[in-house]
Design an enzyme around this catalytic site. Sequence first.
Site, PDB file in Angstrom:
ATOM      1  N   SER A  65      45.475  39.472  36.840  1.00 16.70           N
ATOM      2  CA  SER A  65      44.029  39.670  36.867  1.00 16.70           C
ATOM      3  C   SER A  65      43.692  41.076  37.335  1.00 16.70           C
ATOM      4  O   SER A  65      44.519  41.749  37.955  1.00 16.70           O
ATOM      5  CB  SER A  65      43.416  38.652  37.837  1.00 16.70           C
ATOM      6  OG  SER A  65      42.049  38.899  38.005  1.00 16.70           O
ATOM      7  N   SER A  66      42.476  41.503  37.033  1.00 15.39           N
ATOM      8  CA  SER A  66      41.961  42.765  37.589  1.00 15.39           C
ATOM      9  C   SER A  66      40.908  42.499  38.658  1.00 15.39           C
ATOM     10  O   SER A  66      40.326  43.450  39.201  1.00 15.39           O
ATOM     11  CB  SER A  66      41.323  43.608  36.486  1.00 15.39           C
ATOM     12  OG  SER A  66      42.265  43.899  35.493  1.00 15.39           O
TER      13      SER A  66
ATOM     14  N   GLY B  84      34.003  42.523  34.735  1.00 18.23           N
ATOM     15  CA  GLY B  84      34.174  43.696  33.869  1.00 18.23           C
ATOM     16  C   GLY B  84      35.593  43.909  33.383  1.00 18.23           C
ATOM     17  O   GLY B  84      35.928  45.002  32.934  1.00 18.23           O
TER      18      GLY B  84
ATOM     19  N   THR C  83      33.389  36.518  33.902  1.00 14.51           N
ATOM     20  CA  THR C  83      33.612  36.733  35.337  1.00 14.51           C
ATOM     21  C   THR C  83      32.320  36.960  36.112  1.00 14.51           C
ATOM     22  O   THR C  83      31.354  37.476  35.567  1.00 14.51           O
ATOM     23  CB  THR C  83      34.525  37.973  35.498  1.00 14.51           C
ATOM     24  OG1 THR C  83      35.644  37.777  34.662  1.00 14.51           O
ATOM     25  CG2 THR C  83      34.948  38.248  36.912  1.00 14.51           C
TER      26      THR C  83
HETATM   27  O1  DON Z   1      40.983  38.214  35.626  1.00 19.32           O
HETATM   28  C1  DON Z   1      40.643  39.171  34.947  1.00 19.32           C
HETATM   29  O2  DON Z   1      40.953  40.316  35.191  1.00 19.32           O
HETATM   30  C2  DON Z   1      39.740  38.919  33.740  1.00 19.32           C
HETATM   31  N1  DON Z   1      39.937  37.585  33.253  1.00 19.32           N
HETATM   32  C3  DON Z   1      38.321  39.181  34.119  1.00 19.32           C
HETATM   33  C4  DON Z   1      37.354  38.977  32.980  1.00 19.32           C
HETATM   34  C5  DON Z   1      36.055  39.632  33.196  1.00 19.32           C
HETATM   35  O3  DON Z   1      35.834  40.314  34.158  1.00 19.32           O
HETATM   36  C6  DON Z   1      35.065  39.453  32.108  1.00 19.32           C
HETATM   37  N2  DON Z   1      33.788  39.930  32.499  1.00 19.32           N
HETATM   38  N3  DON Z   1      33.222  40.860  32.085  1.00 19.32           N
END
Ligand code: DON
Length: 575
Positions: free
Chosen positions: A455-456, A476, A384
């Site tokens: 998602s977060s 994150g 991300t």
């Molecule tokens: O959409 C989400 O919440 C996750 N796929 C985000 C992944 C992420 O932030 C990875 N990075 N550190």
Amino acid sequence: MSIIFAVKKSAFYKTILILTSLTLFFSQLKCTAPVKPVEAKNGMVVSASTIASEVGVKILKEGGNAVDAAVATGFALAVTLPYAGNIGGGGFMVIHLSDGTNTTIDYREKAPLSAFREMYLDEEGNVIPRLSLEGALSVGVPGSVAGMIYALKKYGTMPLEKVIQPAIDLAEKGWVLDESTANGFKKFVDVFKKYPSTYKVFTKNGIPYEEGDVFKQPDLAHTLELIRDKGADGFYKGKVADLIVKQMKEMNGLITYEDLENYNPVERNPVTGNYRGYEIVSMPPPSSGGIALIELLNILENFNLNEEGWGSSLYIHRLVEAMKYVYADRTVYLGDADFYPVPVKELISKEYAKEIFKKIGDAAVPSTQISAGNFNKHYESPQTTHYSVYDANGNAVSVTTTLNSEFGSKVVVEGAGFLLNNEMNDFVEKPGVPNQFGLMGGEANSIEPEKRMLSSMTPTIVLKEDKPYIIVGSPGGSRIITTVLQVILNCIEFNMNIQKAINSPRIHHQWMPDTIFCETGALDDDTKDKLTEMGYSIVEGEITIGMAEGIMIDNKSKIIYGASDTRGTGAAAGY
Ligand code: DON
């Protein structure tokens, strides 16, 4: 709720290990960002890649608006931030226009049409390790290209060929690899070896790339040219679609021509809240980010946080207890609202927050004694990167985009030169089984054809007197929400400038596991002792929590402040 408590203790310890190890990629990055924010008078782009920020600012200087610059930055990140920037993933864009319009574009990936609830389980009903995390079956139908083009057409002012060209040039002519990117390639070289198309892109015929090498991506350049010339059809139809479907067939993946043709970005109303007079504009479902952030702020508004002292045991205690309730709600109620009736209004209501506030006393309440809210019967059944943009006319854009893990599914589409996401892991593979971020869930986030995985990601714009004040977001995983929360609290409650607000060490709690994760420096020894006496368990050390990219606007002096997180190697670029 029983599903949640069915999780074995060992799963929690595993989660702690996973959450800790997930941070290593970021913690290897050099801390080069300044301690003071970058100042500018006209416009600002902050991203995790210096080159991409510069691409965005060039577009602003040439008369583009914040959306033009955001889309240019997004395509550039697909080239210069290979582990997370993408065209093979998805994301969310939150937009505030100077005429007062607030809107969001959802270009989250979707489950393929032939996806089904138990697709990651073996015959005995156990989760097959890594199936949702790596390889073709982990891939959701990508949304980034459709979403960025939708945003540009509706809210931008420049043609696609103008904003995408810098990315094409970077992919074709190459760019000089920095240390952290070269190390990132090296770290995954053994994994890449399993996928010849990926190994081909991220090594020099098997020899690792080094810092200082010029990294060219000719196949990606060609894919971007097709998008430039044909728009979204250049990706979802024709040669690129052929290559994606071929890759899927060869690797037993699920994505078909129909999946690609059916993909649609969705414009949605933002979720909005109010914190001490500041308006919070953030991402609605299928992200949990906006709802969780507003729920947290609503609870915390009832305390006098600034009197408690930043980092004091009382401050941390209140933050952590609020986080437990909010993540419990996330676990039960949050999912794609097009498929599941998410109780948005209830979750972000001030009254509900007050109920939770009343339950937060002086003692640490174990997570096992905290459960999600109970709204009505209807609901009972069941890597991300972020960039922020601001332009001279007062338009603001906040984008978080992802492949999920670093380098996503690790699968590059042969001949098309881009990585596919592994977003399917954000669904619930099995109730009570934590995903890679230790997050659990149930019915709301179960796998269904064409559903978007929860998602977060929390791209957010904070308005002060109706004008953008803070533009912020972060990667994150589960820690995105708590990262954005703490940046906002640092600015509003503790008067920090945006760089300090972002740099300051953070803590994180997500209800389960019942652990405070804390970055070095977030808690002094005395605070740790007090929290331990209260019954908290604390994990500290090789942990980074988020990597925020933010902008703060002082509407009186008209100065725009940009800040890239010192945990990463990005940059703020303004003019
Ligand atoms: O959409 C989400 O919440 C996750 N796929 C985000 C992944 C992420 O932030 C990875 N990075 N550190």
